[in-house]
Design a protein around this motif. Structure first.
Motif, PDB file in Angstrom:
ATOM      1  N   ASP A  84      -9.251   2.123  -2.213  1.00 21.75           N
ATOM      2  CA  ASP A  84      -8.336   1.054  -1.808  1.00 21.75           C
ATOM      3  C   ASP A  84      -7.847   0.296  -3.034  1.00 21.75           C
ATOM      4  N   GLU A  85      -6.528   0.103  -3.100  1.00 20.75           N
ATOM      5  CA  GLU A  85      -5.861  -0.527  -4.256  1.00 20.75           C
ATOM      6  C   GLU A  85      -6.012   0.292  -5.528  1.00 20.75           C
ATOM      7  N   GLY A  86      -6.522   1.506  -5.404  1.00 24.96           N
ATOM      8  CA  GLY A  86      -6.671   2.408  -6.543  1.00 24.96           C
ATOM      9  C   GLY A  86      -5.912   3.694  -6.284  1.00 24.96           C
ATOM     10  N   ILE A  87      -6.646   4.776  -5.987  1.00 24.55           N
ATOM     11  CA  ILE A  87      -5.968   6.071  -5.817  1.00 24.55           C
ATOM     12  C   ILE A  87      -5.020   6.069  -4.619  1.00 24.55           C
ATOM     13  N   ARG A  88      -5.325   5.274  -3.591  1.00 22.08           N
ATOM     14  CA  ARG A  88      -4.423   5.237  -2.440  1.00 22.08           C
ATOM     15  C   ARG A  88      -3.072   4.661  -2.832  1.00 22.08           C
ATOM     16  N   THR A  89      -3.072   3.639  -3.671  1.00 24.37           N
ATOM     17  CA  THR A  89      -1.814   3.029  -4.118  1.00 24.37           C
ATOM     18  C   THR A  89      -1.080   3.933  -5.099  1.00 24.37           C
ATOM     19  N   SER A 406       0.480  -4.385  -8.257  1.00 28.41           N
ATOM     20  CA  SER A 406      -0.889  -4.797  -8.541  1.00 28.41           C
ATOM     21  C   SER A 406      -1.861  -3.684  -8.176  1.00 28.41           C
ATOM     22  N   LEU A 407      -2.868  -3.485  -9.009  1.00 27.54           N
ATOM     23  CA  LEU A 407      -3.913  -2.502  -8.755  1.00 27.54           C
ATOM     24  C   LEU A 407      -5.270  -3.180  -8.866  1.00 27.54           C
ATOM     25  N   VAL A 408      -6.113  -2.973  -7.884  1.00 25.25           N
ATOM     26  CA  VAL A 408      -7.481  -3.488  -7.897  1.00 25.25           C
ATOM     27  C   VAL A 408      -7.515  -4.974  -8.269  1.00 25.25           C
ATOM     28  N   GLY A 409      -6.621  -5.745  -7.670  1.00 22.48           N
ATOM     29  CA  GLY A 409      -6.625  -7.182  -7.889  1.00 22.48           C
ATOM     30  C   GLY A 409      -6.023  -7.642  -9.198  1.00 22.48           C
ATOM     31  N   SER A 410      -5.376  -6.759  -9.933  1.00 21.92           N
ATOM     32  CA  SER A 410      -4.790  -7.131 -11.227  1.00 21.92           C
ATOM     33  C   SER A 410      -3.520  -7.939 -11.022  1.00 21.92           C
ATOM     34  N   LEU A 411      -3.028  -8.521 -12.102  1.00 18.40           N
ATOM     35  CA  LEU A 411      -1.678  -9.071 -12.085  1.00 18.40           C
ATOM     36  C   LEU A 411      -0.707  -7.918 -11.856  1.00 18.40           C
ATOM     37  N   VAL A 417       3.776   1.798 -17.155  1.00 16.78           N
ATOM     38  CA  VAL A 417       2.379   1.816 -17.594  1.00 16.78           C
ATOM     39  C   VAL A 417       1.735   3.123 -17.154  1.00 16.78           C
ATOM     40  N   ARG A 418       1.034   3.762 -18.050  1.00 17.59           N
ATOM     41  CA  ARG A 418       0.303   4.983 -17.703  1.00 17.59           C
ATOM     42  C   ARG A 418      -0.967   4.591 -16.950  1.00 17.59           C
ATOM     43  N   VAL A 419      -1.125   5.137 -15.746  1.00 16.28           N
ATOM     44  CA  VAL A 419      -2.282   4.815 -14.925  1.00 16.28           C
ATOM     45  C   VAL A 419      -2.849   6.111 -14.364  1.00 16.28           C
ATOM     46  N   SER A 420      -4.170   6.202 -14.289  1.00 18.30           N
ATOM     47  CA  SER A 420      -4.775   7.438 -13.815  1.00 18.30           C
ATOM     48  C   SER A 420      -6.127   7.181 -13.173  1.00 18.30           C
ATOM     49  N   ALA A 421      -6.565   8.153 -12.403  1.00 17.35           N
ATOM     50  CA  ALA A 421      -7.934   8.202 -11.891  1.00 17.35           C
ATOM     51  C   ALA A 421      -8.472   9.583 -12.222  1.00 17.35           C
ATOM     52  N   GLN A 422      -9.781   9.750 -12.107  1.00 19.55           N
ATOM     53  CA  GLN A 422     -10.377  11.049 -12.402  1.00 19.55           C
ATOM     54  C   GLN A 422     -11.505  11.344 -11.424  1.00 19.55           C
ATOM     55  N   ALA A 423     -11.584  12.615 -11.035  1.00 23.57           N
ATOM     56  CA  ALA A 423     -12.627  13.033 -10.094  1.00 23.57           C
ATOM     57  C   ALA A 423     -14.017  12.787 -10.659  1.00 23.57           C
ATOM     58  N   TYR A 424     -14.169  12.929 -11.963  1.00 26.91           N
ATOM     59  CA  TYR A 424     -15.480  12.761 -12.585  1.00 26.91           C
ATOM     60  C   TYR A 424     -16.092  11.411 -12.222  1.00 26.91           C
ATOM     61  N   THR A 425     -15.305  10.360 -12.301  1.00 29.46           N
ATOM     62  CA  THR A 425     -15.804   9.016 -12.014  1.00 29.46           C
ATOM     63  C   THR A 425     -15.906   8.762 -10.515  1.00 29.46           C
ATOM     64  N   PHE A 459     -13.831  11.952  -2.048  1.00 26.33           N
ATOM     65  CA  PHE A 459     -13.825  13.322  -2.565  1.00 26.33           C
ATOM     66  C   PHE A 459     -12.434  13.628  -3.108  1.00 26.33           C
ATOM     67  N   TRP A 460     -12.363  14.052  -4.371  1.00 18.95           N
ATOM     68  CA  TRP A 460     -11.065  14.142  -5.048  1.00 18.95           C
ATOM     69  C   TRP A 460     -10.923  15.418  -5.875  1.00 18.95           C
ATOM     70  N   ALA A 461     -11.649  16.458  -5.484  1.00 17.71           N
ATOM     71  CA  ALA A 461     -11.592  17.697  -6.263  1.00 17.71           C
ATOM     72  C   ALA A 461     -10.199  18.322  -6.251  1.00 17.71           C
ATOM     73  N   PHE A 462      -9.421  18.054  -5.188  1.00 18.64           N
ATOM     74  CA  PHE A 462      -8.071  18.607  -5.095  1.00 18.64           C
ATOM     75  C   PHE A 462      -6.996  17.535  -5.179  1.00 18.64           C
ATOM     76  N   GLY A 463      -7.374  16.324  -5.587  1.00 20.12           N
ATOM     77  CA  GLY A 463      -6.414  15.235  -5.643  1.00 20.12           C
ATOM     78  C   GLY A 463      -6.158  14.668  -4.260  1.00 20.12           C
ATOM     79  N   SER A 464      -5.067  13.915  -4.139  1.00 13.94           N
ATOM     80  CA  SER A 464      -4.704  13.320  -2.853  1.00 13.94           C
ATOM     81  C   SER A 464      -3.222  12.994  -2.852  1.00 13.94           C
ATOM     82  N   GLY A 465      -2.711  12.666  -1.672  1.00 18.24           N
ATOM     83  CA  GLY A 465      -1.303  12.308  -1.556  1.00 18.24           C
ATOM     84  C   GLY A 465      -0.393  13.518  -1.568  1.00 18.24           C
TER      85      GLY A 465
END
Length: 523
Positions: A84-89, A406-411, A417-425, A459-465
């Protein structure tokens, strides 16, 4: 007269100080975010060095453990580690891909679905082929069934039987690459135009060697294309010439396969129009499913030649299709080889299949994909492997839209801006996956429905969206079949697993690039 340079120099210096120090450190909307490294607010050097030295995934994970669900990796780069407010956004909210993708994954100088930065172009391309990668199509496909019988009973099991009889250990990483390559190539081009890497060892070793040789040099094209271009103009090549030659060799190889498939289609239109597999005789040929679909779809106008548009798409499918599944199978087999009691549990489940996948069976037919897919412990073993050993554990970079978000409560973050998530984390969230570093397939069986749903969200081994891996259903069906066939007939034992730990990179196989297992026949 007062020299103009005496005014210009300090003005330029003040501007540079403001742009590269004052603004990013104190005034940027990113300045309120925790820094992964003390220099992250004013320099990208820390994260670039982590990527260059293949330390990125673990470094980002450590930063999230220390600072929370959002961290600043560089002056203009952010990582998120929540749903929520991360990979979903980011991944379901229309963020475009970073130019890292076209810089790394285009073939023939022509965009493919994976490399396309623009969502609209990607959606058009995805609609061309998503139906034949759907779960319903693959599970009912007579072409896939015919391919599966050839791969399992004519190629893979005879080879393993011979190795077991001779007590000859096998490098299962190379074998898995071969098996998954043969599967995807047959689906793309038809059996008659496919590869037989399972049995043709010299050819597969040549192909894999050329394919894998380029990997250490991907950093430059992906992260610093401007630097590469600058030095190239000076006559200095950061990457050796043979890297381009290897890529050209692979592109030519794919193009020859495309030409062969085109000949099959144009010369035998009636042969494939009503293809149905019969139990009496196994067809020597199958339709080139993916090639045919693309050929039909690309009859509409395209800015690139049709043959190159088809070839660049197919080249990406065969590359991703063999490598990621091959890595995942290798780690699954390794874990099962360390847990013989789980092999027994899995085999007891596999023996409920009808028809049996036993090589000793007279039918030599494969169970339906629906039956195999419904086996709970097989599914759990694969899901747990994909969780802890995701073949692509690295960041999936996107770019923030022009409308501040806004992401994860940020301004609100500005565009660009380059933004990413990773399955490892994501896969190591201890609140969702207790004891996250342990391979525990039972977590997918014993969990409550609510817990399973929550694990599925993370679970994000294949990504999302919309950009989720188009071949995920093919990969899962193929990996479950190969695993079921092997562990119905054999037990596996570790001979040499030195260097089995994953490299820290975008695509992550074993550091040693091998795993030796011994196969023992079971009755």
């Amino acid at each position: 007269m007062f020299p103009l340079s005496l005014v210009a120099v300090p003005i330029v210096a003040l501007y540079l100080v403001y742009k590269y120090l004052v603004f990013p450190i104190f005034l940027s909307p990113l300045s309120k975010l925790p820094n992964a490294h003390f220099s992250s607010s004013f320099s990208p050097l820390w994260i670039l060095l982590r990527r260059y030295h293949r330390e990125e995934n673990r470094a980002i994970y450590a930063a999230h453990v220390k600072h929370g669900d959002i961290v600043r990796l560089g002056p203009n780069e952010v990582s998120v580690a929540c749903v929520d407010e991360g990979i979903r956004t980011v991944y379901s909210g229309g963020f475009e891909k970073w130019n890292w993708y076209p810089n790394q994954f285009e073939n023939y100088g022509v965009p493919n679905m994976f490399s396309m930065a623009n969502s609209k172009s990607h959606s058009i391309r995805k609609r061309m082929i998503s139906n034949i990668y759907s779960k319903s199509y693959l599970q009912s496909s007579s072409e896939v069934h015919a391919i599966s019988k050839v791969m399992i009973f004519d190629r893979l099991l005879p080879l393993l039987e011979e190795a077991a009889n001779n007590k000859q250990p096998l490098d299962v990483l190379e074998l898995n690459f071969s098996s998954t390559m043969d599967f995807i190539i047959a689906f793309i081009f038809g059996l008659q135009n496919g590869t037989n890497f399972i049995q043709d060892i010299p050819t597969r070793q040549e192909w894999l060697s050329i394919y894998q040789s380029r990997r250490p040099f991907r950093f430059w094209a992906g992260e610093l294309p401007g630097v590469v271009s600058f030095f190239k103009k000076l006559g200095i090549h950061i990457t050796p010439a043979w890297v381009s030659e290897a890529s050209k060799w692979l592109e030519d190889w794919t193009m020859e396969k495309c030409k062969a498939a085109n000949t099959s289609v144009s010369g035998s239109k009636d042969q494939f129009s009503d293809f149905k597999e019969t139990s009496e005789s196994l067809p020597a040929t199958t339709p080139p499913v993916i090639y045919n679909q693309l050929l039909t779809s690309f009859k509409q106008p395209s800015p690139y030649p049709i043959d190159l548009s088809i070839a660049t798409e197919i080249h990406d499918h065969l590359a991703a299709g063999h490598e990621t599944s091959g890595i995942s199978l290798t780690y699954l087999f390794h874990e099962l080889s360390l847990h013989l009691e789980l092999q027994t549990r899995l085999r007891n489940e596999l023996r409920t299949l009808s028809p049996s996948l036993s090589f000793a069976s007279s039918s030599h037919d494969v169970s339906t994909p629906r039956k195999i897919d419904a086996l709970p412990f097989l599914h759990a073993c694969l899901m747990e492997t994909l969780r802890i050993y995701a073949a692509i554990p690295g960041p999936q970079p996107r770019i923030t839209p022009s409308t501040p978000t806004s992401l994860v409560g940020s301004l609100p973050l500005p565009g660009g801006v380059r933004v990413s998530a990773q399955a490892y984390t994501l896969h190591r969230n201890a609140d969702v996956f207790p004891e996250p570093e342990k391979w525990k397939p039972e977590r997918w069986v014993d969990a409550s429905e609510e817990e399973k749903a929550e694990m599925g969200r993370w679970f994000w081994a294949f990504g999302s969206g919309g950009r989720m891996c188009v071949g995920s259903h093919f990969a899962v069906q193929e990996m479950k079949l190969i695993t079921a066939a092997i562990y119905t007939n054999f037990t596996t034992h570790v001979v040499n697993d030195e260097g089995i730990e994953q490299i820290d990179a975008y695509t992550a196989g074993p550091r040693s690039n091998r795993l030796l297992l011994r196969f023992e026949r079971v009755e």
